[in-house]
Design an enzyme around this catalytic site. Structure first.
Site, PDB file in Angstrom:
ATOM      1  N   ASN A   1       4.687 -13.274   9.685  1.00 35.97           N
ATOM      2  CA  ASN A   1       5.465 -12.189   9.037  1.00 35.97           C
ATOM      3  C   ASN A   1       6.646 -11.649   9.951  1.00 35.97           C
ATOM      4  O   ASN A   1       6.235 -10.744  10.647  1.00 35.97           O
ATOM      5  CB  ASN A   1       4.874 -11.197   8.335  1.00 35.97           C
TER       6      ASN A   1
ATOM      7  N   ARG B   1       6.025 -15.569   5.548  1.00 33.66           N
ATOM      8  CA  ARG B   1       6.434 -14.749   4.409  1.00 33.66           C
ATOM      9  C   ARG B   1       7.929 -14.845   4.676  1.00 33.66           C
ATOM     10  O   ARG B   1       8.688 -14.690   5.689  1.00 33.66           O
ATOM     11  CB  ARG B   1       6.211 -13.264   4.744  1.00 33.66           C
TER      12      ARG B   1
ATOM     13  N   HIS C   1       8.337  -7.543  -2.419  1.00 34.04           N
ATOM     14  CA  HIS C   1       7.005  -7.103  -2.127  1.00 34.04           C
ATOM     15  C   HIS C   1       5.762  -7.617  -2.850  1.00 34.04           C
ATOM     16  O   HIS C   1       4.766  -7.318  -3.168  1.00 34.04           O
ATOM     17  CB  HIS C   1       6.752  -5.451  -2.535  1.00 34.04           C
TER      18      HIS C   1
ATOM     19  N   LEU D   1       4.071   2.129  -1.127  1.00 32.70           N
ATOM     20  CA  LEU D   1       4.806   3.066  -0.530  1.00 32.70           C
ATOM     21  C   LEU D   1       4.834   2.888   1.170  1.00 32.70           C
ATOM     22  O   LEU D   1       3.766   3.234   1.664  1.00 32.70           O
ATOM     23  CB  LEU D   1       4.402   4.344  -0.966  1.00 32.70           C
TER      24      LEU D   1
ATOM     25  N   ARG E   1      16.660   3.219   3.390  1.00 34.79           N
ATOM     26  CA  ARG E   1      17.539   2.787   2.377  1.00 34.79           C
ATOM     27  C   ARG E   1      17.751   3.690   1.032  1.00 34.79           C
ATOM     28  O   ARG E   1      16.743   4.489   0.855  1.00 34.79           O
ATOM     29  CB  ARG E   1      16.858   1.605   1.714  1.00 34.79           C
TER      30      ARG E   1
ATOM     31  N   ASP F   1      10.401   8.461   9.330  1.00 35.94           N
ATOM     32  CA  ASP F   1       8.971   8.469   9.176  1.00 35.94           C
ATOM     33  C   ASP F   1       8.437   9.657   8.392  1.00 35.94           C
ATOM     34  O   ASP F   1       8.689  10.985   8.844  1.00 35.94           O
ATOM     35  CB  ASP F   1       8.551   8.750  10.670  1.00 35.94           C
ATOM     36  N   MET F   2       7.666   9.248   7.403  1.00 39.53           N
ATOM     37  CA  MET F   2       7.206  10.503   6.552  1.00 39.53           C
ATOM     38  C   MET F   2       6.252  11.274   7.352  1.00 39.53           C
ATOM     39  O   MET F   2       6.192  12.504   6.957  1.00 39.53           O
ATOM     40  CB  MET F   2       6.342   9.778   5.410  1.00 39.53           C
ATOM     41  N   ARG F   3       5.493  10.946   8.168  1.00 43.41           N
ATOM     42  CA  ARG F   3       4.707  11.618   9.020  1.00 43.41           C
ATOM     43  C   ARG F   3       5.273  12.663   9.934  1.00 43.41           C
ATOM     44  O   ARG F   3       4.834  13.810   9.795  1.00 43.41           O
ATOM     45  CB  ARG F   3       3.885  10.693  10.102  1.00 43.41           C
TER      46      ARG F   3
ATOM     47  N   GLY G   1       1.958   2.420   4.014  1.00 42.11           N
ATOM     48  CA  GLY G   1       1.482   3.434   4.790  1.00 42.11           C
ATOM     49  C   GLY G   1       1.579   4.826   4.397  1.00 42.11           C
ATOM     50  O   GLY G   1       0.851   5.748   4.771  1.00 42.11           O
ATOM     51  N   ILE G   2       2.602   5.267   3.342  1.00 37.20           N
ATOM     52  CA  ILE G   2       2.724   6.160   2.752  1.00 37.20           C
ATOM     53  C   ILE G   2       1.749   6.421   1.549  1.00 37.20           C
ATOM     54  O   ILE G   2       0.761   7.556   1.846  1.00 37.20           O
ATOM     55  CB  ILE G   2       3.929   6.711   2.350  1.00 37.20           C
TER      56      ILE G   2
ATOM     57  N   GLU H   1      -1.154   5.011   1.365  1.00 36.08           N
ATOM     58  CA  GLU H   1      -2.662   5.132   1.845  1.00 36.08           C
ATOM     59  C   GLU H   1      -2.930   6.311   2.638  1.00 36.08           C
ATOM     60  O   GLU H   1      -4.246   6.686   2.868  1.00 36.08           O
ATOM     61  CB  GLU H   1      -3.030   3.860   3.062  1.00 36.08           C
TER      62      GLU H   1
ATOM     63  N   GLU I   1      -1.088  -8.826   2.912  1.00 31.49           N
ATOM     64  CA  GLU I   1      -0.272 -10.065   2.461  1.00 31.49           C
ATOM     65  C   GLU I   1      -0.617 -11.292   3.209  1.00 31.49           C
ATOM     66  O   GLU I   1      -0.386 -12.325   2.597  1.00 31.49           O
ATOM     67  CB  GLU I   1       1.124  -9.526   2.915  1.00 31.49           C
TER      68      GLU I   1
END
Length: 386
Positions: free
Chosen positions: A9, A89, A177, A203, A235, A277-279, A322-323, A325, A371
């Site tokens: 991938n 992929r 996806h 997500l 994006r 990065d959401m974190r 990642g988000i 989970e 995947e």
């Protein structure tokens, strides 16, 4: 000599790979990834029950060097085994390819024509195929498409309200996806066998929501390109087309500069001005970080409700990525307005990122995606057919 298959991938900034026994059971023998390609990358590789190995690469190493490092690791670990097939992929299959296909020169040429639609993905997917073909010319290469899982949408989900000639030429909604959604749809059927109408929220830095009816995709928030549906890491998500015309009228603006901005400078990064990065955003006290998180959650809520409407109801909700989970506060924000659908979270289970986090009528699951195993299954089937 026993055979193995390799799954690749390849993206613009990362390379993921996995090795499987080439048999019916598809035992995973190892794998890893290269992250931060072009910005001080490292190869992290591991075999089951072993400690991961970190192998440095040159600071400016690009995708070609990352692929060579992966192959060097593969040869060292599995050089005595026969490489039976490599599965890749590939993000976009266009109108022509709605199932995995062996790659030859004609297939590559048709897929290259789709590069401008998904510029952050397709060119890198295809470059990996070319390099592997050069390095192992006798090993078959199989392209597996993110668009294939969505290929049986009804016409009302597929079509834009554009002149028919454009639709017939391929200007239509494809969804992406799909390899992830194929795996997650199967897991949803296994975990919630009575749930026919399932909404899946994939997500991560790339994000989307999919409506699955009896294991089959009927709609997705992503459309013609990977820009649509939800705000993502960098994006823009849903955008009035008139905004693009407005931006193009600006001084010095070009289609290339506007496209770059929409892909790389928007989303969580653009709204917060802090990070994609959401974190980092969840840890930040800045009001702009909260605004970016709230905007992301709002659009996720809206898309989940829209997919439930497309399905005529909802029997289960699945979070992945990642988000999806790991970000319990984001899941909480997304689900809070969805009580009218029978969705409510168990606060304690959500906080610990439990596997089953729903406390209402509709089951809510957190399911890691895979995947690689979907591509490995396609490779197994291709070998059996050959």
């Amino acid at each position: 000599m026993s055979a193995v298959l390799l799954v690749v991938n390849a993206g613009s900034s990362s390379l993921k790979f996995a090795v499987f026994e080439a048999g019916e059971r598809l035992s995973r023998l190892g794998g890893g990834q290269v992250e931060r390609i072009g910005r001080g990358p490292r190869l992290r590789a591991v075999r089951p029950s072993e400690t991961a190995r970190l192998l440095p690469l040159p600071a400016d190493a690009g995708q070609a060097q990352a692929l060579d490092a992966m192959l060097h690791w593969f040869d060292a670990e599995f050089g005595e085994r026969r490489l039976a097939i490599v599965g890749h992929r590939v993000v976009h299959g266009g109108i022509a390819y709605t199932a995995p296909v062996p790659v030859d020169d004609a297939v590559l040429a048709r897929l290259e024509a789709l590069d401008p639609i998904v510029p952050l993905h397709q060119p890198y997917n295809l470059a990996a195929i070319r390099r592997l073909r050069d390095r192992a010319p006798r090993v078959p290469q199989l392209a597996c498409f993110d668009t294939a899982f969505h290929s049986r949408w009804p016409d009302v989900a597929r079509r834009f309200a554009l002149p028919r000639a454009l639709h017939d030429a391929g200007v239509r909604r494809y969804g992406f996806h799909g390899l992830s959604y194929e795996y997650l749809a199967g897991e949803a059927r296994r975990l919630e066998p009575d749930a026919r109408r399932v909404v899946i929220a994939h997500l991560g830095s790339g994000a989307s929501v999919c409506a699955v009816d009896g294991g089959r995709s009927i709609d997705c928030s992503l459309g013609f390109t990977a820009l649509d549906g939800l705000p993502m890491g960098t994006r823009c998500g849903p955008l009035d087309p008139g905004v693009a015309f407005h931006l193009l009228r600006g001084d010095g603006a070009t289609p290339a500069s506007v496209e770059k901005m929409l892909y790389q400078d928007c989303g969580l990064l653009g709204v917060s001005g802090i990070s994609a990065d959401m974190r980092e955003l969840l840890a930040s006290p800045a009001a702009e970080a909260r605004e970016a998180i709230d905007l992301f959650a709002y659009h996720c809520t809206r898309q989940i409700a829209a997919m439930a409407a497309a399905l005529g109801g909802i029997d289960a909700l699945v979070f992945s990525g990642g988000i999806g989970e790991n970000a319990a506060p984001v899941r909480e924000r997304i689900c809070a307005p969805l009580g009218f659908l029978g969705i409510a979270l168990d606060a304690a289970a959500n906080a610990r990122n439990g596997e089953r986090i729903g406390g209402g009528r509709v089951p809510v699951r957190v399911v890691p995606t895979d995947e690689e195993v979907v591509i490995a299954r396609a490779c197994r089937d291709a070998l059996a057919a050959a």
